[in-house]
Scaffold this active site. Structure first.
Site, PDB file in Angstrom:
ATOM      1  N   HIS A 138       0.846  -1.200   0.000  1.00  0.00           N
ATOM      2  CA  HIS A 138       0.000   0.000   0.000  1.00  0.00           C
ATOM      3  C   HIS A 138       0.876   1.242   0.000  1.00  0.00           C
ATOM      4  O   HIS A 138       2.021   1.212   0.448  1.00  0.00           O
ATOM      5  CB  HIS A 138      -0.971  -0.003   1.181  1.00  0.00           C
ATOM      6  CG  HIS A 138      -0.309  -0.215   2.504  1.00  0.00           C
ATOM      7  ND1 HIS A 138       0.107  -1.452   2.938  1.00  0.00           N
ATOM      8  CD2 HIS A 138       0.027   0.652   3.477  1.00  0.00           C
ATOM      9  CE1 HIS A 138       0.654  -1.346   4.133  1.00  0.00           C
ATOM     10  NE2 HIS A 138       0.639  -0.070   4.481  1.00  0.00           N
TER      11      HIS A 138
ATOM     12  N   HIS B  98       0.917   5.267   1.177  1.00  0.00           N
ATOM     13  CA  HIS B  98       0.281   6.273   2.032  1.00  0.00           C
ATOM     14  C   HIS B  98       0.299   7.656   1.369  1.00  0.00           C
ATOM     15  O   HIS B  98       1.305   8.047   0.769  1.00  0.00           O
ATOM     16  CB  HIS B  98       1.055   6.420   3.346  1.00  0.00           C
ATOM     17  CG  HIS B  98       0.972   5.249   4.256  1.00  0.00           C
ATOM     18  ND1 HIS B  98       0.050   5.157   5.260  1.00  0.00           N
ATOM     19  CD2 HIS B  98       1.720   4.112   4.334  1.00  0.00           C
ATOM     20  CE1 HIS B  98       0.231   4.019   5.934  1.00  0.00           C
ATOM     21  NE2 HIS B  98       1.235   3.367   5.388  1.00  0.00           N
TER      22      HIS B  98
HETATM   23  P1  5GP Z   1       1.798   0.334   7.383  1.00  0.00           P
HETATM   24  O1  5GP Z   1       2.323   0.622   8.766  1.00  0.00           O
HETATM   25  O2  5GP Z   1       1.708  -1.150   7.116  1.00  0.00           O
HETATM   26  O3  5GP Z   1       2.545   1.078   6.312  1.00  0.00           O
HETATM   27  O4  5GP Z   1       0.355   0.960   7.344  1.00  0.00           O
HETATM   28  C1  5GP Z   1      -0.818   0.255   7.615  1.00  0.00           C
HETATM   29  C2  5GP Z   1      -1.906   1.291   7.651  1.00  0.00           C
HETATM   30  O5  5GP Z   1      -3.134   0.646   7.460  1.00  0.00           O
HETATM   31  C3  5GP Z   1      -1.993   2.054   8.974  1.00  0.00           C
HETATM   32  O6  5GP Z   1      -1.907   3.453   8.716  1.00  0.00           O
HETATM   33  C4  5GP Z   1      -3.348   1.640   9.532  1.00  0.00           C
HETATM   34  O7  5GP Z   1      -3.994   2.691  10.209  1.00  0.00           O
HETATM   35  C5  5GP Z   1      -4.105   1.225   8.283  1.00  0.00           C
HETATM   36  N1  5GP Z   1      -5.116   0.209   8.492  1.00  0.00           N
HETATM   37  C6  5GP Z   1      -4.953  -0.981   9.128  1.00  0.00           C
HETATM   38  N2  5GP Z   1      -6.100  -1.697   9.100  1.00  0.00           N
HETATM   39  C7  5GP Z   1      -7.006  -0.945   8.418  1.00  0.00           C
HETATM   40  C8  5GP Z   1      -8.379  -1.154   8.076  1.00  0.00           C
HETATM   41  O8  5GP Z   1      -9.000  -2.170   8.389  1.00  0.00           O
HETATM   42  N3  5GP Z   1      -8.987  -0.170   7.360  1.00  0.00           N
HETATM   43  C9  5GP Z   1      -8.315   0.972   6.998  1.00  0.00           C
HETATM   44  N4  5GP Z   1      -9.009   1.880   6.306  1.00  0.00           N
HETATM   45  N5  5GP Z   1      -7.025   1.204   7.310  1.00  0.00           N
HETATM   46  C10 5GP Z   1      -6.378   0.250   8.025  1.00  0.00           C
END
Ligand code: 5GP
Ligand code: ZN
Length: 137
Positions: free
Chosen positions: A99, A101
Site C-alpha cells: 500500500h 500512504h
Molecule cells: P503500514 O504501517 O503497514 O505502512 O500501514 C498500515 C496502515 O493501514 C496504517 O496506517 C493503519 O492505520 C491502516 N489500516 C490498518 N487496518 C485498516 C483497516 O482495516 N482499514 C483501513 N481503512 N485502514 C487500516
C-alpha cells in the site's frame, strides 16, 4: 490471499471509505489517520511489498498517485503531502499487503516523518553507489 484484510478491502468484500478505484487498485481513507484525509492505495492483487512487485504493475499503480494526491490536496487544503510506502517491519510496515500512504501535511503540524541526517566516509558513497548500480536488474 486468504486472511489478508487489505485483499478483502481492495476487492470490496469489506466496505471502506473509497476515494478512487480502478482495475488495479482501490484508494481508501486510513482508519487511523496521521491527519484527516490520510489515504492508502491498496493493490487489488495481493503483493506483500515492493520487492515482490513487477515493474509493469508498479507503473500502472504509481500512475494513479498524482491525481489522487491532487484531489486530497484540493479537498483538505493541505500545504504539503508525504507519499510513502513501507516495506518490511524494519521500515514500519504493519500490514503485509502493498500500500501507498498519502499523508496531508499542514504548516507546523505535529506529524512526524523524518530521520536524523547521516554522513558517508570518504569514498564510501561512490563505492556503495557502484555496488547498488551493479545490482539493478
Ligand atoms: P503500514 O504501517 O503497514 O505502512 O500501514 C498500515 C496502515 O493501514 C496504517 O496506517 C493503519 O492505520 C491502516 N489500516 C490498518 N487496518 C485498516 C483497516 O482495516 N482499514 C483501513 N481503512 N485502514 C487500516
Ligand atoms: Zn492481501
Amino acid at each position: 490471499m486468504d486472511n489478508c484484510i487489505f485483499c478483502k478491502i481492495a476487492n470490496g468484500e469489506i466496505p471502506s471509505a473509497t476515494i478512487f478505484e480502478n482495475e488495479d487498485c482501490r484508494v481508501i481513507l486510513d482508519i487511523a489517520p496521521a491527519a484527516k484525509g490520510h489515504a492508502i492505495l491498496l493493490v487489488k492483487k495481493h503483493c506483500p511489498n515492493i520487492f515482490e512487485m513487477d515493474a509493469e504493475t508498479a507503473g500502472r499503480i504509481f500512475s494513479v498517485v498524482p491525481k489522487v494526491a491532487a484531489a486530497i490536496k484540493e479537498a483538505t487544503g493541505c500545504d504539503g503531502m508525504n507519499i510513502l510506502q513501507n516495506n518490511g517491519p524494519a521500515a514500519g510496515q504493519t500490514v503485509f499487503h502493498l500500500h501507498i500512504h498519502f499523508i496531508p501535511r499542514f504548516d507546523n503540524d505535529k506529524v512526524a516523518v523524518g530521520w536524523k541526517p547521516g554522513a558517508y566516509e570518504e569514498g564510501e558513497a561512490a563505492a556503495l553507489a557502484e555496488k547498488i548500480a551493479a545490482l539493478v536488474k
